[in-house]
Scaffold this active site. Structure first.
Site, PDB file in Angstrom:
ATOM      1  N   GLY A  97       0.805  -1.334   0.121  1.00 24.29           N
ATOM      2  CA  GLY A  97      -0.100  -0.072   0.109  1.00 24.29           C
ATOM      3  C   GLY A  97       0.873   1.281  -0.016  1.00 24.29           C
ATOM      4  N   ASN A  98       0.332   2.511   0.280  1.00 26.11           N
ATOM      5  CA  ASN A  98       0.901   3.595   0.200  1.00 26.11           C
ATOM      6  C   ASN A  98       0.353   4.573   1.352  1.00 26.11           C
ATOM      7  OD1 ASN A  98      -0.795   5.445  -0.979  1.00 26.11           O
ATOM      8  ND2 ASN A  98      -0.498   3.939  -2.849  1.00 26.11           N
ATOM      9  N   ARG A  99       0.881   5.629   1.562  1.00 23.76           N
ATOM     10  CA  ARG A  99       0.288   6.487   2.601  1.00 23.76           C
ATOM     11  C   ARG A  99      -0.579   7.538   2.255  1.00 23.76           C
ATOM     12  NH1 ARG A  99       5.269   9.295   4.607  1.00 23.76           N
ATOM     13  NH2 ARG A  99       3.663  10.153   6.283  1.00 23.76           N
ATOM     14  N   SER A 100      -1.255   7.462   1.315  1.00 25.83           N
ATOM     15  CA  SER A 100      -2.266   8.375   0.713  1.00 25.83           C
ATOM     16  C   SER A 100      -3.611   8.003   1.764  1.00 25.83           C
ATOM     17  CB  SER A 100      -2.774   8.135  -0.867  1.00 25.83           C
ATOM     18  OG  SER A 100      -3.850   8.896  -0.876  1.00 25.83           O
ATOM     19  N   ALA A 108      -3.582   7.774  -5.173  1.00 23.83           N
ATOM     20  CA  ALA A 108      -2.010   7.260  -5.338  1.00 23.83           C
ATOM     21  C   ALA A 108      -2.204   5.894  -5.754  1.00 23.83           C
ATOM     22  CB  ALA A 108      -1.409   7.585  -4.035  1.00 23.83           C
TER      23      ALA A 108
END
Ligand SMILES: Cc1cc2nc3c(=O)[nH]c(=O)nc-3n(C[C@H](O)[C@H](O)[C@H](O)COP(=O)(O)O)c2cc1C
Length: 396
Positions: free
Chosen positions: A207-210, A274
């Site tokens: 995942g990512n931090r969006s 993102a």
């Protein structure tokens, strides 16, 4: 602009309340239907009869009496084209920021979908107090327009910031907001938000931090400007905005499919999500066990939604960069055939992932770059939509 518009004029208990009578009169003269709601404190300073005489309409001073007279806060909220609170006391601003709805004015504001303008009036120390500043920032971030206050002579005799702005300035703000509240009317806008998740096994993902905040702010702002909005969001903890069609997806591939479907009739696509660049080559059916000290995960490219989804709609992309912001964003704009790119430096404090604020540079395809100061994501959303609305007059 004001003719036949329904304006809710909220009047709270500031010494500047007498100036609101002039505002009520001017709005009525311009053809607006003005529904005045006074707080209990305001009625101590000016009689409701003043507003009733100037607007020739009932003036609401109590939620309970109004209900008995057949006027409900939901009806007032639903029928309003705009809500203006002038003067707005520190107390009313604080109660609005906290979502309190214990009188007719605050209940109406909480219930309305109409744009809200606040014109604060108070002593300088009350205005400068960090609590009031935080409350105003909170309201601004929710899309409220704050007009003033002005500097000048205050009721205490001192000179400073805190005076209600001139009535003409409030009317200008009302006209500008009404104009803006319809500038995307009839337009279909697709917004993506959040960070996609690419599964590794049933328990894990990349995942990512969006957080989704920028995309949700865009969806809300576009809705408030009259657009028909589809929000395609990867997992996000934010509450779903009302009046927006929400499509929930998880992976980049799902997002691409949802975008391809939604843009068929769209006027604009704004990709604030993102999206993962890579996904695991294969997804394990069972949870991967802890074994050797090292493990290798093979990744393959995800679909490039912005490049692959084509059509005659305005395309806006985002570039989260940690170096060479403008050069990298310009490259992306060209590569992906965008009309506008919004670049943010994710290494800046209070900007980018998870923050309520953002500091961005907008670059159009003519190469014009506009760097905005740090502002709430809602305000950034409005500025992006200003550009989109402008392009809508000359579609690509
Ligand atoms: C004469 C007088 C003038 C006042 N002027 C202001 C003012 O300009 N701004 C303000 O924030 N509060 C002012 N106050 C205090 C508010 O009336 C008080 O905080 C009140 O609770 C506000 O209630 P409301 O927000 O429901 O109207 C004033 C009070 C008095 C007695």
């Amino acid at each position: 602009m004001l003719n036949d518009k329904t304006v809710v004029l909220g009047v709270s208990g500031s010494i500047a309340v007498y100036k609101a009578a002039d505002l009520a009169s001017k709005l009525t003269q311009a053809g607006a239907k003005v529904n005045v709601i006074m707080t209990e404190s305001a009625t101590r300073l000016v009689a409701p009869l003043t507003f009733h005489s100037l607007t020739d309409r009932p003036v609401v001073t109590s939620m309970w009496q109004a209900r008995e007279a057949g006027i409900g806060h939901i009806t007032l909220a639903d029928t309003a084209d705009i809500v203006v609170i002038a003067p707005a006391t520190a107390n009313t601003i604080a109660r609005l920021a906290a979502g309190i709805a214990d009188d007719m004015l605050t209940a109406t504001v909480l219930a309305t979908r109409a744009p809200v303008i606040i014109a604060p009036a108070m002593h300088t120390n009350m205005f400068r107090n960090q609590i009031t500043q935080d409350n105003l920032a909170r309201l601004r971030a929710r899309g409220f327009t704050i007009v003033g206050p002005a500097r000048g002579r205050l009721a205490s005799g001192a000179t400073g910031e805190g005076r209600l702005v001139e009535i003409g300035e409030i009317i200008d703000a009302i006209e500008k907001t009404l104009q803006k509240s319809a500038d995307l009317s009839g337009k279909r806008i697709v917004v993506t938000a959040g960070g996609t998740q690419e599964p590794i096994d049933p328990a894990r993902h990349i995942g990512n931090r969006s957080s989704g905040k920028m995309g949700f702010a865009l969806a809300e702002a576009a809705r408030d400007r009259g657009a028909e909005v589809t929000l395609i969001t990867a997992p996000s903890h934010l509450p779903e905005p009302g009046g927006v069609a929400v499509v929930r997806v998880t992976t980049a591939a799902e997002m691409k499919a949802a975008v391809a479907k939604a843009v068929k009739q769209a006027d604009a696509l704004i990709m604030a999500a993102a999206v993962a660049d890579y996904q695991p080559k294969s997804r394990a059916q069972a949870k991967i066990k802890k074994q050797s000290p090292e493990m290798t995960l093979e990744l393959v490219r995800t679909p490039d939604i912005l490049s692959e989804v084509t059509g005659s709609f305005i395309k806006v992309g985002f570039a989260a960069e940690s170096e060479d912001l403008v050069a990298n964003a310009q490259k992306k704009l060209k590569q992906k055939g965008l009309d506008l790119i919004v670049a943010n430096d994710i290494t800046e404090p209070e900007s980018g992932f998870g923050a309520d604020t953002n500091k961005v540079t907008m670059i159009d395809k003519e190469g014009n770059a506009e760097s905005l100061p740090l502002m709430s994501k809602r305000e950034v959303a409005e500025r992006i939509l200003d550009k989109v609305a402008g392009m809508g007059e000359n579609p690509p």
